[in-house]
Design a protein around this motif. Structure first.
Motif, PDB file in Angstrom:
ATOM      1  N   PRO A 229       4.737   4.349 -11.536  1.00 31.04           N
ATOM      2  CA  PRO A 229       4.113   4.594 -10.146  1.00 31.04           C
ATOM      3  C   PRO A 229       3.367   3.488  -9.930  1.00 31.04           C
ATOM      4  CG  PRO A 229       3.795   6.464 -11.600  1.00 31.04           C
ATOM      5  CD  PRO A 229       4.485   5.437 -12.329  1.00 31.04           C
ATOM      6  N   VAL A 230       3.011   3.272  -8.541  1.00 26.56           N
ATOM      7  CA  VAL A 230       2.148   2.165  -8.259  1.00 26.56           C
ATOM      8  C   VAL A 230       0.792   2.690  -7.798  1.00 26.56           C
ATOM      9  CG1 VAL A 230       3.692   0.533  -7.827  1.00 26.56           C
ATOM     10  CG2 VAL A 230       3.221   2.129  -5.814  1.00 26.56           C
ATOM     11  N   THR A 231       0.371   3.667  -8.281  1.00 22.90           N
ATOM     12  CA  THR A 231      -0.969   4.461  -7.635  1.00 22.90           C
ATOM     13  C   THR A 231      -1.924   4.219  -8.633  1.00 22.90           C
ATOM     14  OG1 THR A 231      -0.377   6.621  -8.744  1.00 22.90           O
ATOM     15  CG2 THR A 231       0.389   6.375  -6.511  1.00 22.90           C
ATOM     16  N   PHE A 232      -3.205   4.481  -8.281  1.00 21.25           N
ATOM     17  CA  PHE A 232      -4.165   4.353  -9.203  1.00 21.25           C
ATOM     18  C   PHE A 232      -4.251   5.160 -10.387  1.00 21.25           C
ATOM     19  CE2 PHE A 232      -5.217   6.561  -5.330  1.00 21.25           C
ATOM     20  CZ  PHE A 232      -5.715   7.845  -5.927  1.00 21.25           C
ATOM     21  N   VAL A 233      -3.359   6.280 -10.390  1.00 27.77           N
ATOM     22  CA  VAL A 233      -2.932   7.149 -11.473  1.00 27.77           C
ATOM     23  C   VAL A 233      -1.736   6.679 -11.952  1.00 27.77           C
ATOM     24  CG1 VAL A 233      -3.189   9.489 -12.321  1.00 27.77           C
ATOM     25  CG2 VAL A 233      -5.016   8.816 -10.872  1.00 27.77           C
ATOM     26  N   ASP A 234      -1.567   6.414 -13.185  1.00 26.98           N
ATOM     27  CA  ASP A 234      -0.455   5.928 -13.670  1.00 26.98           C
ATOM     28  C   ASP A 234       0.490   7.280 -14.170  1.00 26.98           C
ATOM     29  OD1 ASP A 234       1.637   4.583 -14.555  1.00 26.98           O
ATOM     30  OD2 ASP A 234       1.004   3.924 -16.441  1.00 26.98           O
ATOM     31  N   MET A 235       0.898   7.986 -13.137  1.00 25.40           N
ATOM     32  CA  MET A 235       1.840   9.259 -13.380  1.00 25.40           C
ATOM     33  C   MET A 235       2.750   9.778 -11.974  1.00 25.40           C
ATOM     34  SD  MET A 235      -0.844  11.998 -13.920  1.00 25.40           S
ATOM     35  CE  MET A 235      -1.897  11.377 -15.246  1.00 25.40           C
ATOM     36  N   PRO A 236       3.533  10.301 -12.239  1.00 23.54           N
ATOM     37  CA  PRO A 236       4.402  10.697 -10.986  1.00 23.54           C
ATOM     38  C   PRO A 236       3.263  11.557  -9.966  1.00 23.54           C
ATOM     39  CG  PRO A 236       5.528  11.129 -13.036  1.00 23.54           C
ATOM     40  CD  PRO A 236       4.345  10.805 -13.376  1.00 23.54           C
ATOM     41  N   ILE A 237       3.535  11.037  -8.803  1.00 22.41           N
ATOM     42  CA  ILE A 237       2.858  11.536  -7.852  1.00 22.41           C
ATOM     43  C   ILE A 237       2.954  13.278  -7.423  1.00 22.41           C
ATOM     44  CG2 ILE A 237       1.872  11.692  -5.362  1.00 22.41           C
ATOM     45  CD1 ILE A 237       2.679   8.852  -5.271  1.00 22.41           C
ATOM     46  N   VAL A 238       4.492  13.539  -7.441  1.00 27.86           N
ATOM     47  CA  VAL A 238       4.979  14.836  -7.010  1.00 27.86           C
ATOM     48  C   VAL A 238       5.628  15.634  -8.018  1.00 27.86           C
ATOM     49  CG1 VAL A 238       5.100  14.123  -4.603  1.00 27.86           C
ATOM     50  CG2 VAL A 238       6.993  14.010  -6.205  1.00 27.86           C
TER      51      VAL A 238
ATOM     52  N   VAL B 225       5.990   8.171   5.293  1.00 25.71           N
ATOM     53  CA  VAL B 225       5.453   7.370   4.071  1.00 25.71           C
ATOM     54  C   VAL B 225       4.082   7.665   3.347  1.00 25.71           C
ATOM     55  CG1 VAL B 225       6.487   5.085   4.701  1.00 25.71           C
ATOM     56  CG2 VAL B 225       4.342   5.507   5.423  1.00 25.71           C
ATOM     57  N   VAL B 226       4.048   7.748   2.204  1.00 25.86           N
ATOM     58  CA  VAL B 226       2.530   7.909   1.583  1.00 25.86           C
ATOM     59  C   VAL B 226       1.858   6.835   1.309  1.00 25.86           C
ATOM     60  CG1 VAL B 226       1.402   8.907  -0.270  1.00 25.86           C
ATOM     61  CG2 VAL B 226       3.525  10.007   0.378  1.00 25.86           C
ATOM     62  N   LEU B 227       0.796   6.480   1.679  1.00 22.97           N
ATOM     63  CA  LEU B 227       0.271   5.244   1.531  1.00 22.97           C
ATOM     64  C   LEU B 227      -1.093   5.428   0.778  1.00 22.97           C
ATOM     65  CD1 LEU B 227       0.220   4.463   5.353  1.00 22.97           C
ATOM     66  CD2 LEU B 227       1.265   2.834   3.680  1.00 22.97           C
ATOM     67  N   ARG B 228      -1.462   4.523  -0.051  1.00 23.07           N
ATOM     68  CA  ARG B 228      -2.608   4.163  -0.692  1.00 23.07           C
ATOM     69  C   ARG B 228      -3.782   3.848   0.225  1.00 23.07           C
ATOM     70  NH1 ARG B 228      -1.017   1.164  -4.463  1.00 23.07           N
ATOM     71  NH2 ARG B 228      -1.765  -0.584  -3.519  1.00 23.07           N
ATOM     72  N   ALA B 229      -4.997   4.614   0.469  1.00 26.64           N
ATOM     73  CA  ALA B 229      -6.094   4.141   1.129  1.00 26.64           C
ATOM     74  C   ALA B 229      -7.332   4.042   0.130  1.00 26.64           C
ATOM     75  CB  ALA B 229      -6.424   5.339   2.376  1.00 26.64           C
ATOM     76  N   VAL B 230      -8.269   3.175   0.460  1.00 33.17           N
ATOM     77  CA  VAL B 230      -9.420   2.632  -0.249  1.00 33.17           C
ATOM     78  C   VAL B 230     -10.726   3.502   0.576  1.00 33.17           C
ATOM     79  CG1 VAL B 230      -8.118   0.843  -1.199  1.00 33.17           C
ATOM     80  CG2 VAL B 230      -9.646   0.497   0.907  1.00 33.17           C
TER      81      VAL B 230
ATOM     82  N   SER C  21       0.949  -1.089   0.116  1.00 34.48           N
ATOM     83  CA  SER C  21      -0.057  -0.028  -0.037  1.00 34.48           C
ATOM     84  C   SER C  21       0.742   1.287   0.156  1.00 34.48           C
ATOM     85  CB  SER C  21      -0.880  -0.072   1.129  1.00 34.48           C
ATOM     86  OG  SER C  21      -1.907  -0.849   1.073  1.00 34.48           O
ATOM     87  N   VAL C  22       2.240   1.006   0.078  1.00 34.08           N
ATOM     88  CA  VAL C  22       3.155   2.389   0.240  1.00 34.08           C
ATOM     89  C   VAL C  22       3.351   2.684  -1.398  1.00 34.08           C
ATOM     90  CG1 VAL C  22       5.344   3.132   0.822  1.00 34.08           C
ATOM     91  CG2 VAL C  22       4.144   1.334   2.312  1.00 34.08           C
ATOM     92  N   VAL C  23       3.258   3.823  -1.482  1.00 35.06           N
ATOM     93  CA  VAL C  23       3.460   4.331  -3.033  1.00 35.06           C
ATOM     94  C   VAL C  23       4.646   5.386  -2.752  1.00 35.06           C
ATOM     95  CG1 VAL C  23       1.144   4.118  -3.529  1.00 35.06           C
ATOM     96  CG2 VAL C  23       1.862   6.319  -2.888  1.00 35.06           C
ATOM     97  N   ALA C  24       5.316   5.720  -1.860  1.00 39.56           N
ATOM     98  CA  ALA C  24       6.525   6.849  -1.793  1.00 39.56           C
ATOM     99  C   ALA C  24       6.822   6.730  -0.357  1.00 39.56           C
ATOM    100  CB  ALA C  24       6.049   7.984  -2.316  1.00 39.56           C
ATOM    101  N   LEU C  25       8.035   7.075  -0.053  1.00 40.56           N
ATOM    102  CA  LEU C  25       8.607   7.102   1.232  1.00 40.56           C
ATOM    103  C   LEU C  25      10.051   7.967   1.276  1.00 40.56           C
ATOM    104  CD1 LEU C  25      11.491   4.884   1.121  1.00 40.56           C
ATOM    105  CD2 LEU C  25       9.789   3.374   1.246  1.00 40.56           C
ATOM    106  N   HIS C  26      10.174   8.568   2.534  1.00 39.86           N
ATOM    107  CA  HIS C  26      11.118   9.532   2.878  1.00 39.86           C
ATOM    108  C   HIS C  26      12.059   8.984   3.661  1.00 39.86           C
ATOM    109  CE1 HIS C  26      11.834  14.087   3.463  1.00 39.86           C
ATOM    110  NE2 HIS C  26      12.904  13.453   3.371  1.00 39.86           N
ATOM    111  N   LEU C  27      13.150   8.491   3.387  1.00 40.50           N
ATOM    112  CA  LEU C  27      14.397   8.027   4.033  1.00 40.50           C
ATOM    113  C   LEU C  27      15.518   9.058   4.533  1.00 40.50           C
ATOM    114  CD1 LEU C  27      15.546   5.111   4.915  1.00 40.50           C
ATOM    115  CD2 LEU C  27      16.821   5.382   2.597  1.00 40.50           C
TER     116      LEU C  27
END
Length: 779
Positions: free
Chosen positions: A213-222, A267-272, A192-198
């Motif tokens: 990307p692994v989000t529901f929209v196939d394009m960069p999030i940021v 982390v950025v998470l995908r929620a439903v 469910s993680v789509v990005a993280l800050h390390l």
């Protein structure tokens, strides 16, 4: 305000023996409150001091143990402020215009994104997600979409797509070790993680996303330009201290990495969209259903709806009572299935597991404080009054006041008393279930039953409210399973009563039921008022392909071991639980098959026999012919050879190590190395020569050549050596060589000379090297 620190302070884990601190004096424990403090801490790490991020302390694995300093993202005692914020600077503050436009035009969204700090607990986040945004906070994604697109649909209740069986872990602590539930149609939480800050050793920090990307929209999030403007400045280490990585291999390596890469700050998470689940639980025996597990389209994975007919379920768990019954030939199981069902206006479980907001911003957790989130018994319905929650179960009540299963013991005593008083005519339901052929032969045990009745009543009378679950079980077991008892009838009676007690207790916990509840109330069944039952616990989890015969063989072997133990006066107070899940993209995730099955074996260490069975399970899982995968966050006795055998040095493990090399300057930055990661080979293992030069390749006799090299980007324990071979005068080995420097060699005879330059690292007895060779012609 200075960074809060403790020196020589005790440190332990939630499930360790509460009477003993696992680490009596941890050299240093620090409590950072922000990204800036984390970066400063990692940038100024003293040489020789290593770090390990810690969250809820729920892990049973030594992967959670630091060589020196613990970085607490969420103080389990809630004394120090947690890094528990829900963040809005990136989501939506730095989102790309194309991404915002795509989701803003969606009037019926089923997914959204949420950005949180690493110290937020799961139960805190699912409570926040379930609380619709009222659009008063202008920084939220829901507000921005409503303001720009006049689309209020993102103000709905949201949820985790899947969860493990408890929500007390921090979000990052859960996914970074591979935590999962039993949703066999879905991957584990990490997916469910789509990005993280390390934040890595040395203080450099990274925003990491997969590509694509692994989000529901196939394009960069940021928008990367906005992200650089936000993070690449003096507060966060200055220009050049922040890097954006869009690389699936690096992302998939960090997802499950047991803290080796550094501290995941956020982390950025995908929620439903929020949803309801129906649960069906039925009793059966292991021997009846075990062969059905391999049929992924069979009855175990399906349910029958009165209206829709037969459909695929989403969740499957099989809880196995390892204590046998019916003359050691049967083992009781509880089969739990779940599937999605309709969402009512006032869903069951919401008020019981989350409740009202008591404080809009609690300074300790940096978020709203809910009345019941993390502060209630596991939800179960009151079947006599639909729509109402039942009180705590018998076991939950026992755990909450530390009195064990008083009611179970009373019921067993009453059933045996009635059997004896009726001269064997009245065989109760429990005795009938444990015995063979309707209780034939039990009459021979009358005298022994009478003796044990007196013992059990005495134990019940002397039961102290301060006794722990496990301690009490140990006392009962010792009375019933005496290996030195010479009377065979008395031994048989003791075994029968022990099996009866466990049988009745297991039936109580796995009783048949059907009910609906909101997603988190169904999935998070943890009893947060438990103060005694889940301490001094040992647990392992072993993962198999669900259709592999070795899965069945493994469980059968555990049952056989427990039978052998009971004849020796030992027994497990615990269980085996099989849960099923879909595949994970994490390189070191344990879920590698269409359907993976995990076998969790958990015991109370207070009861002699449980630890031995878990040890046996670990040993068996590591054998090449069983080849089970161990959970990174539970008991894990892997060696480097085990890990390389299971994750293939040329496959996922190699990709994982390459990603670690990228983040740690090929292992030079070893601040998050630990005894666990070194023993298991979760390290950069291949040393590299960054530079090797010789000033001249043709010289005259008596002249000097100068060698130069740089091998600094290697693990600090790497070693450099030079082998200089002459035509006739033999060879010279030079071992005391720094990782970077120069060396001069005078040539004293004509002919061809050979310089062999090596950088070597030895880890767990395995030697690896990189080398260069140069030829020198001497006239």
């Amino acid at each position: 305000m200075p960074l809060q620190e403790h020196f020589d302070h005790p440190w332990t884990r939630k499930h360790d023996d509460p009477r003993i601190n696992l680490i009596p004096k941890a050299p240093k424990i620090v409590f950072p409150k922000s990204l800036a403090e984390l970066i400063k801490l990692c940038r100024h790490r003293p040489a020789g001091q290593r770090f390990k991020a810690a969250g809820s302390h729920w892990a049973l694995s030594s992967a959670a143990i630091s060589d020196h300093t613990f970085i607490e993202t969420h103080d389990p005692r809630n004394v120090h402020q947690a890094m528990g914020k829900t963040l809005h600077q990136v989501i939506p503050g730095c989102m790309s215009e194309s991404y915002l436009n795509a989701i803003g035009d969606n009037r019926n969204p089923t997914e959204t994104l949420i950005h949180v700090e690493a110290g937020k607990r799961i139960y805190q986040l699912y409570a926040e997600l379930d609380t619709p945004d009222n659009l008063k906070n202008k920084s939220t994604l829901a507000y921005v979409i409503n303001d720009r697109f006049k689309n209020g649909s993102y103000t709905q209740s949201w949820a985790f797509q899947t969860l493990g069986g408890a929500g007390g872990q921090t979000v990052v602590g859960a996914f970074n070790t591979g935590t999962h539930g039993g949703d066999f149609t879905l991957p584990p939480i990490a997916d469910s993680v789509v990005a993280l800050h390390l934040v890595a050793d040395g203080g450099k920090h990274y925003w990491i996303e997969p590509s694509p990307p692994v989000t529901f929209v196939d394009m960069p999030i940021v928008d990367f330009k906005k992200l650089v403007e936000l993070y690449d400045h003096l507060d966060f280490g200055g220009p050049g201290n922040f890097e954006i990585i869009r690389d699936s291999s690096v992302f998939e390596a960090v997802l499950v990495s047991a803290g080796r890469f550094g501290v995941i700050y956020s982390v950025v998470l995908r929620a439903v969209s929020q949803y309801m689940l129906h649960e069906e639980q039925r009793l059966s025996t292991w021997q009846e259903i075990k062969l059905q597990i391999k049929d992924l389209k069979g009855p175990l994975y399906r349910y029958t709806d009165p209206t829709l007919g037969i459909s695929q379920a989403r969740f499957l768990q099989i809880a196995v009572c390892l204590t046998p019954h019916q003359n050691f030939e049967r083992n009781l199981i509880g089969i739990t299935k779940r599937w999605n069902t309709g969402m009512p206006a006032d869903p069951q479980g919401r008020k019981e597991r989350v409740g009202a907001i008591e404080n809009p911003l609690d300074p300790s957790i940096q978020g709203p404080l809910f009345a019941n989130a993390g502060r209630s018994h596991g939800y179960s319905p009151d079947l006599a009054h639909p729509g109402q929650a039942a009180g705590p179960t018998l076991l939950e009540q026992a755990c909450a006041d530390a009195s064990f299963l008083r009611g179970i013991l009373k019921a067993v005593i009453e059933e045996i008393e009635e059997f004896v008083a009726s001269n064997g005519a009245a065989v109760g339901g429990g005795m009938l279930g444990v015995a063979v052929a309707g209780g034939v032969g039990l009459a021979k045990l009358f005298p022994a039953f009478l003796l044990f009745l007196l013992i059990l009543k005495k134990i019940l009378d002397e039961l102290d409210a301060d006794d722990r679950f496990g301690e009490f079980m140990e006392g009962v077991k010792n009375e019933l399973l005496d290996p030195d008892e010479k009377d065979p009838l008395k031994r048989a009676a003791g075994l029968f009563i022990w099996q009866l007690i466990v049988y009745e207790a297991f039936k109580t916990q796995q009783k048949e039921h059907d009910f609906d509840a909101i997603s988190y109330a169904m999935m998070d069944r943890k009893d947060y008022l438990n103060i005694s039952c889940e301490v001094n616990v040992e647990s392992i989890e072993v993962f198999f392909n669900a259709v592999d015969n070795r899965l069945i063989a493994f469980v059968d072997a555990l049952i056989a071991y427990e039978i052998m133990q009971e004849f020796k006066g030992l027994a497990i107070a615990g269980y085996a639980s099989l849960r099923f899940m879909g595949p994970s993209r994490a390189l070191l995730g344990m879920q590698k098959h269409q359907v993976t099955c995990s076998v969790e074996v958990a015991c109370l260490k207070d009861v002699s026999g449980g630890q031995a069975l878990v040890n046996y399970a670990v040993t068996m899982a590591r054998k090449p012919n069983i080849n089970g995968l161990l959970h990174w966050g539970q008991r894990n006795d892997y060696t480097m050879a085990d890990v390389e055998h299971r994750y293939a040095p040329g496959g996922n493990l190699e990709a994982w190590r390459q990603a670690l090399s990228r983040i740690t300057a090929n292992g030079r930055l070893d601040g998050f190395s630990s005894q666990f990661t070194r023993l298991t080979g979760l390290e950069v293992i291949q040393p590299r020569i960054q530079e090797f030069t010789i000033d001249r390749h043709t010289v005259s006799t008596g002249e000097t050549i100068t060698l130069g090299w740089n091998c600094l980007n290697n693990p600090p324990d790497s070693r450099v050596s030079i082998l200089f071979s002459r035509p006739t005068a033999g060879s010279t080995v030079i071992n005391t060589v720094p990782l970077a420097g120069q060396h001069q060699i005078q040539v004293t005879e004509p002919g061809t000379h050979i310089v062999n330059f090596y950088v070597t690292r030895t880890l767990n007895g395995v030697h690896r090297q990189d080398s260069r060779t140069a030829l020198i012609t001497v006239a």
